[in-house]
Design a protein around this motif. Sequence first.
Motif, PDB file in Angstrom:
ATOM      1  N   ASN A   5       6.351   7.140  -2.465  1.00  0.00           N
ATOM      2  CA  ASN A   5       5.753   5.913  -2.991  1.00  0.00           C
ATOM      3  C   ASN A   5       6.821   4.965  -3.523  1.00  0.00           C
ATOM      4  OD1 ASN A   5       3.178   6.669  -2.362  1.00  0.00           O
ATOM      5  ND2 ASN A   5       2.502   7.026  -4.463  1.00  0.00           N
ATOM      6  N   PHE A   6       7.800   5.529  -4.251  1.00  0.00           N
ATOM      7  CA  PHE A   6       8.843   4.695  -4.830  1.00  0.00           C
ATOM      8  C   PHE A   6       9.676   4.031  -3.728  1.00  0.00           C
ATOM      9  CE2 PHE A   6      13.138   3.922  -6.453  1.00  0.00           C
ATOM     10  CZ  PHE A   6      12.847   3.125  -7.538  1.00  0.00           C
ATOM     11  N   GLN A   7      10.031   4.782  -2.709  1.00  0.00           N
ATOM     12  CA  GLN A   7      10.841   4.214  -1.618  1.00  0.00           C
ATOM     13  C   GLN A   7      10.079   3.120  -0.882  1.00  0.00           C
ATOM     14  OE1 GLN A   7      14.168   4.988  -1.125  1.00  0.00           O
ATOM     15  NE2 GLN A   7      13.967   3.097   0.077  1.00  0.00           N
ATOM     16  N   THR A   8       8.778   3.329  -0.692  1.00  0.00           N
ATOM     17  CA  THR A   8       7.947   2.304  -0.040  1.00  0.00           C
ATOM     18  C   THR A   8       7.922   1.033  -0.882  1.00  0.00           C
ATOM     19  OG1 THR A   8       6.548   3.992   0.993  1.00  0.00           O
ATOM     20  CG2 THR A   8       5.619   1.776   0.812  1.00  0.00           C
ATOM     21  N   LEU A   9       7.806   1.197  -2.199  1.00  0.00           N
ATOM     22  CA  LEU A   9       7.797   0.053  -3.111  1.00  0.00           C
ATOM     23  C   LEU A   9       9.128  -0.702  -3.062  1.00  0.00           C
ATOM     24  CD1 LEU A   9       6.653  -1.645  -5.450  1.00  0.00           C
ATOM     25  CD2 LEU A   9       7.464   0.140  -7.016  1.00  0.00           C
ATOM     26  N   ILE A  10      10.238   0.042  -3.136  1.00  0.00           N
ATOM     27  CA  ILE A  10      11.561  -0.589  -3.091  1.00  0.00           C
ATOM     28  C   ILE A  10      11.742  -1.367  -1.789  1.00  0.00           C
ATOM     29  CG2 ILE A  10      14.001  -0.032  -2.692  1.00  0.00           C
ATOM     30  CD1 ILE A  10      13.426  -0.267  -5.559  1.00  0.00           C
ATOM     31  N   ASP A  11      11.347  -0.762  -0.674  1.00  0.00           N
ATOM     32  CA  ASP A  11      11.465  -1.431   0.629  1.00  0.00           C
ATOM     33  C   ASP A  11      10.687  -2.745   0.638  1.00  0.00           C
ATOM     34  OD1 ASP A  11      13.022   0.657   1.509  1.00  0.00           O
ATOM     35  OD2 ASP A  11      11.421   1.634   2.644  1.00  0.00           O
ATOM     36  N   ALA A  12       9.483  -2.732   0.023  1.00  0.00           N
ATOM     37  CA  ALA A  12       8.639  -3.926  -0.011  1.00  0.00           C
ATOM     38  C   ALA A  12       9.261  -5.008  -0.886  1.00  0.00           C
ATOM     39  CB  ALA A  12       7.247  -3.566  -0.524  1.00  0.00           C
ATOM     40  N   ILE A  13       9.844  -4.611  -2.023  1.00  0.00           N
ATOM     41  CA  ILE A  13      10.472  -5.583  -2.930  1.00  0.00           C
ATOM     42  C   ILE A  13      11.683  -6.227  -2.261  1.00  0.00           C
ATOM     43  CG2 ILE A  13      11.803  -5.798  -5.078  1.00  0.00           C
ATOM     44  CD1 ILE A  13       9.908  -3.757  -6.334  1.00  0.00           C
ATOM     45  N   ILE A  14      12.478  -5.420  -1.595  1.00  0.00           N
ATOM     46  CA  ILE A  14      13.665  -5.958  -0.906  1.00  0.00           C
ATOM     47  C   ILE A  14      13.248  -6.886   0.233  1.00  0.00           C
ATOM     48  CG2 ILE A  14      15.639  -5.326   0.539  1.00  0.00           C
ATOM     49  CD1 ILE A  14      15.911  -2.802  -1.203  1.00  0.00           C
ATOM     50  N   LYS A  15      12.210  -6.499   0.966  1.00  0.00           N
ATOM     51  CA  LYS A  15      11.711  -7.324   2.067  1.00  0.00           C
ATOM     52  C   LYS A  15      11.172  -8.658   1.562  1.00  0.00           C
ATOM     53  CE  LYS A  15       8.636  -7.123   6.091  1.00  0.00           C
ATOM     54  NZ  LYS A  15       7.623  -6.311   6.820  1.00  0.00           N
ATOM     55  N   ALA A  16      10.625  -8.656   0.324  1.00  0.00           N
ATOM     56  CA  ALA A  16      10.012  -9.864  -0.248  1.00  0.00           C
ATOM     57  C   ALA A  16      11.027 -10.755  -0.962  1.00  0.00           C
ATOM     58  CB  ALA A  16       8.899  -9.478  -1.211  1.00  0.00           C
ATOM     59  N   LYS A  17      12.312 -10.425  -0.873  1.00  0.00           N
ATOM     60  CA  LYS A  17      13.336 -11.199  -1.580  1.00  0.00           C
ATOM     61  C   LYS A  17      13.288 -12.673  -1.159  1.00  0.00           C
ATOM     62  CE  LYS A  17      18.319 -11.433  -2.488  1.00  0.00           C
ATOM     63  NZ  LYS A  17      19.647 -10.800  -2.213  1.00  0.00           N
ATOM     64  N   PRO A  18      13.088 -13.587  -2.101  1.00  0.00           N
ATOM     65  CA  PRO A  18      13.022 -15.016  -1.766  1.00  0.00           C
ATOM     66  C   PRO A  18      14.366 -15.510  -1.231  1.00  0.00           C
ATOM     67  CG  PRO A  18      12.111 -14.597  -3.955  1.00  0.00           C
ATOM     68  CD  PRO A  18      12.830 -13.353  -3.533  1.00  0.00           C
TER      69      PRO A  18
ATOM     70  N   VAL B 231       0.864  -1.175   0.000  1.00  0.00           N
ATOM     71  CA  VAL B 231       0.000   0.000   0.000  1.00  0.00           C
ATOM     72  C   VAL B 231       0.905   1.230   0.000  1.00  0.00           C
ATOM     73  CG1 VAL B 231      -1.779   1.293   1.222  1.00  0.00           C
ATOM     74  CG2 VAL B 231      -1.829  -1.208   1.242  1.00  0.00           C
ATOM     75  N   LEU B 232       0.847   1.998  -1.068  1.00  0.00           N
ATOM     76  CA  LEU B 232       1.703   3.160  -1.175  1.00  0.00           C
ATOM     77  C   LEU B 232       1.131   4.308  -0.342  1.00  0.00           C
ATOM     78  CD1 LEU B 232       2.513   3.029  -5.000  1.00  0.00           C
ATOM     79  CD2 LEU B 232       3.757   2.013  -3.093  1.00  0.00           C
ATOM     80  N   PRO B 233       1.988   5.069   0.335  1.00  0.00           N
ATOM     81  CA  PRO B 233       1.511   6.118   1.247  1.00  0.00           C
ATOM     82  C   PRO B 233       0.650   7.182   0.577  1.00  0.00           C
ATOM     83  CG  PRO B 233       3.889   6.316   0.862  1.00  0.00           C
ATOM     84  CD  PRO B 233       3.466   4.991   0.324  1.00  0.00           C
ATOM     85  N   ASN B 234       0.869   7.393  -0.728  1.00  0.00           N
ATOM     86  CA  ASN B 234       0.108   8.421  -1.432  1.00  0.00           C
ATOM     87  C   ASN B 234      -0.845   7.848  -2.473  1.00  0.00           C
ATOM     88  OD1 ASN B 234       1.427  10.838  -0.219  1.00  0.00           O
ATOM     89  ND2 ASN B 234       3.231   9.885  -1.107  1.00  0.00           N
ATOM     90  N   GLY B 235      -1.196   6.555  -2.313  1.00  0.00           N
ATOM     91  CA  GLY B 235      -2.199   5.950  -3.183  1.00  0.00           C
ATOM     92  C   GLY B 235      -1.646   5.320  -4.447  1.00  0.00           C
ATOM     93  N   THR B 236      -2.556   4.851  -5.322  1.00  0.00           N
ATOM     94  CA  THR B 236      -2.326   4.164  -6.597  1.00  0.00           C
ATOM     95  C   THR B 236      -1.615   2.821  -6.425  1.00  0.00           C
ATOM     96  OG1 THR B 236      -0.177   5.130  -7.232  1.00  0.00           O
ATOM     97  CG2 THR B 236      -2.155   6.380  -7.795  1.00  0.00           C
ATOM     98  N   GLY B 237      -1.791   2.167  -5.303  1.00  0.00           N
ATOM     99  CA  GLY B 237      -1.163   0.863  -5.097  1.00  0.00           C
ATOM    100  C   GLY B 237      -1.994  -0.266  -5.649  1.00  0.00           C
ATOM    101  N   LYS B 238      -2.366  -0.158  -6.938  1.00  0.00           N
ATOM    102  CA  LYS B 238      -3.207  -1.181  -7.545  1.00  0.00           C
ATOM    103  C   LYS B 238      -2.356  -2.297  -8.145  1.00  0.00           C
ATOM    104  CE  LYS B 238      -3.457   0.731 -12.218  1.00  0.00           C
ATOM    105  NZ  LYS B 238      -4.323   1.124 -13.338  1.00  0.00           N
TER     106      LYS B 238
ATOM    107  N   ALA C 195      22.210  -0.354  -8.030  1.00  0.00           N
ATOM    108  CA  ALA C 195      23.186  -0.484  -6.947  1.00  0.00           C
ATOM    109  C   ALA C 195      22.813   0.387  -5.742  1.00  0.00           C
ATOM    110  CB  ALA C 195      24.568  -0.093  -7.438  1.00  0.00           C
ATOM    111  N   ARG C 196      21.907   1.337  -5.951  1.00  0.00           N
ATOM    112  CA  ARG C 196      21.494   2.247  -4.878  1.00  0.00           C
ATOM    113  C   ARG C 196      20.428   1.633  -3.980  1.00  0.00           C
ATOM    114  NH1 ARG C 196      25.131   6.467  -4.383  1.00  0.00           N
ATOM    115  NH2 ARG C 196      25.468   7.496  -6.391  1.00  0.00           N
ATOM    116  N   PHE C 197      19.818   0.543  -4.433  1.00  0.00           N
ATOM    117  CA  PHE C 197      18.709  -0.040  -3.675  1.00  0.00           C
ATOM    118  C   PHE C 197      19.220  -0.920  -2.552  1.00  0.00           C
ATOM    119  CE2 PHE C 197      16.584   0.019  -8.085  1.00  0.00           C
ATOM    120  CZ  PHE C 197      16.361   1.385  -7.976  1.00  0.00           C
TER     121      PHE C 197
END
Length: 213
Positions: free
Chosen positions: A172-185, A63-70, A211-213
């Motif tokens: 929103n982008f930082q929240t998404l990146i954090d979620a992707i990194i957290k979901a790393k298999p 869920v992105l802090p500013n919406g559009t998390g579809k 490399a910044r992520f």
Amino acid sequence: MKRGKRYQEAAKLRDKTNLYDAPEAVAIVKKAASAKFDETIEAHFKMGLDGRHADQQIRGAVVLPNGTGKKVRVLVFAKGDKAEEAVAAGAEFVGAEELIPKIQNEGWFDFDKVVATPNMMSVVGRLGRVLGPKGLMPNPKAGTVTMDVAKTNIIHVPIGKASFTEEQLNENFQTLIDAIIKAKPAAAKGQYIRSATLTSTMGPGVKLNPARF
């Protein structure tokens, strides 16, 4: 494919050979979104995973802090084994020639991204006039024309609208990146995020530095 004048002018805002940090990329993409409608800003990631293996699939929602998390619905044009791979990898819709009249004649657009195997491009090419203007036409450079319909593991996520502030888009982008990194298999090996790009609906892609992520 020949690009329009507006796209060509927008493309001058970024250096195709450069890898940008997220805030700089957000600023460029937002400025390049000059269409007459409120363009969607999307993040595209190519992951170093093999989606054919259950332990290398990314699952979850953010869920992105500013919406559009579809959820982004993916349509894959493929046949045989490749169609089965796409279904196994979680594609929302998979098909071939039978989808052409549904899109052309019935105006069916219940999808947000289109991926195709190379041998299906002669079929998908018939949809150029309807998919092209919507920014949905598969493109080899974007990784959406590929035989690895499952292995490529491309993630497409909208992070907001062009009308959003840069701060909202960055949050929103930082929240998404954090979620992707957290979901790393746990089974992931090698480079997890191989490439990342920010783009607007009708604008050029701006490459990020993974490399910044």
